[in-house]
Design a protein around this motif. Structure first.
Motif, mmCIF file in Angstrom:
data_model
loop_
_atom_site.group_PDB
_atom_site.id
_atom_site.type_symbol
_atom_site.label_atom_id
_atom_site.label_comp_id
_atom_site.label_asym_id
_atom_site.label_seq_id
_atom_site.Cartn_x
_atom_site.Cartn_y
_atom_site.Cartn_z
ATOM 1 N N LYS A 19 0.830 -1.211 0.000
ATOM 2 C CA LYS A 19 0.000 0.000 0.000
ATOM 3 C C LYS A 19 0.865 1.262 0.000
ATOM 4 N N GLU A 22 2.388 1.773 -3.427
ATOM 5 C CA GLU A 22 1.394 2.255 -4.398
ATOM 6 C C GLU A 22 1.219 3.768 -4.274
ATOM 7 N N ASP A 23 1.162 4.256 -3.035
ATOM 8 C CA ASP A 23 1.041 5.700 -2.830
ATOM 9 C C ASP A 23 2.332 6.429 -3.164
ATOM 10 N N GLU A 255 -7.791 6.455 8.758
ATOM 11 C CA GLU A 255 -7.373 6.521 7.357
ATOM 12 C C GLU A 255 -8.262 7.532 6.635
ATOM 13 N N TYR A 275 -10.262 12.603 -1.013
ATOM 14 C CA TYR A 275 -8.995 11.858 -1.090
ATOM 15 C C TYR A 275 -8.875 11.130 -2.419
ATOM 16 N N THR A 277 -5.767 9.223 -2.866
ATOM 17 C CA THR A 277 -4.759 8.181 -2.626
ATOM 18 C C THR A 277 -5.188 7.345 -1.429
ATOM 19 N N ILE A 278 -4.430 6.289 -1.146
ATOM 20 C CA ILE A 278 -4.705 5.449 0.010
ATOM 21 C C ILE A 278 -4.531 6.250 1.292
ATOM 22 N N TYR A 280 -1.157 7.274 2.433
ATOM 23 C CA TYR A 280 0.254 7.294 2.822
ATOM 24 C C TYR A 280 1.013 8.430 2.137
#
Length: 325
Positions: A19, A22-23, A255, A275, A277-278, A280
């Protein structure tokens, strides 16, 4: 001036590392350069999937790589200290996943090593960097609805019990408190500060890891009711009951999420932070700028906050009789 591209390495190739990577790939002027796992095949697969340049079958080779500026540590809790020290002693900036380490003594040693090597170190408490969470902290600081009189924060999910899983393995810091209870505890500390008194009670798995922990933090004019559990799915919300209204961080509060504001007349407003993105990405951007500015400690997640957090967790463990030694 041209912005320096920060080249990252990752130690550990599990779900959180995935994760994070990915960010990382969405952040400008940052690059995933290398990944290390004890399993070289796993490292190579991770590197291929996330477009990293190199893969290593041991952690020291990653720490020695001269191309890497920063290293994200995503191994189980019990390895955080050793892996942080390895990287710091090779002058690599370290972003270490929460909990920073297993106890206060370990955290103090990490901080001392950071200072001895004049090298950046930060706990990856990503929640503090999220815009919705910063917004809520500002509302509380400004007493938007007056003083907070009660906080309710929980985090619970119900995985299939498996003693071989990291989540249930006491030897690597498994259990609800360090893994997910850290978030409700952090919600209380970051909004209300250090409590005067803590009550805590826990249930345990046969492995010795805590299955559930319920906590009450007592303040002069407020109480925080906190819960972490691996026995049930919970809403995973943070609700701040104030004198003249309520601030609720909706599921899952730690989160990217939304915030509901309700005044004393019952009028509600839903705030969406859009948001993309995840989540991070925010701590990554902050950490990258610390490196560019030559900083050795974060002003948002400084050492004293990490020490306060781990000391509180130590205290809770003592109350419930959770001993990792």
């Amino acid at each position: 001036m041209e912005t320096k591209v920060i080249k990252w390495g990752i130690i550990g190739a599990g779900k959180i590392a995935l994760k994070f990577a990915e960010d990382l790939n969405t952040v400008e002027n940052a690059k995933l350069y290398g990944v290390a796992s004890r399993n070289l095949k796993k490292a190579k697969s991770f590197a291929l999937k996330l477009n990293a340049d190199v893969a290593y079958g041991n952690y020291e080779d990653l720490a020695l790589d001269p191309n890497i500026d920063a290293i994200y540590i995503a191994t189980p809790h019990s390895f955080h200290k050793a892996h942080s020290l390895l990287c710091l002693n090779h002058k690599k900036a370290v972003l270490c996943e929460k909990p920073f380490a297993m106890n206060s003594d370990e955290v103090k040693e990490m901080i001392a090593t950071s200072r001895q090597n004049n090298t950046l170190l930060m706990e990856a408490m990503w929640t503090i960097f999220l815009p919705h969470y910063q917004y809520v902290l500002q509302l509380i600081k400004n007493k938007h609805f007056g003083n907070v009189i009660k906080l309710e924060a929980d985090f619970g999910f119900h995985p299939v019990y498996d003693e071989t899983s990291r989540v249930f393995d006491k030897s690597v810091g498994g259990g609800s408190l360090l893994d997910i209870g850290i978030y409700p505890v952090f919600a209380a500390l970051s909004s209300l500060g250090e409590p005067n008194h803590i009550e805590a009670d826990a249930q345990f798995f046969s492995s010795g890891a805590d299955a559930e922990c319920k906590m009450v933090f007592h303040y002069n004019n407020a109480k925080a009711y906190l819960k972490s559990t691996l026995l049930e799915e919970t809403k995973t919300e943070a609700i701040f009951h104030c004198e003249n209204g309520m601030i609720k961080i909706n599921s899952r509060f730690h989160e990217p999420s939304t915030v509901t504001l309700t005044d004393k007349n019952g009028n509600s407003e839903l705030l969406d932070f859009k948001y993309t993105t995840i989540g991070y990405s925010y701590e990554i951007e902050h950490f990258n700028q610390l490196i560019r500015d030559g900083k050795k400690e974060s002003d948002v997640m400084p050492f004293n906050k990490s020490l306060q957090l781990i000391s509180t967790l130590d205290h809770i463990r003592k109350i419930i009789g959770l001993d990792y030694s």
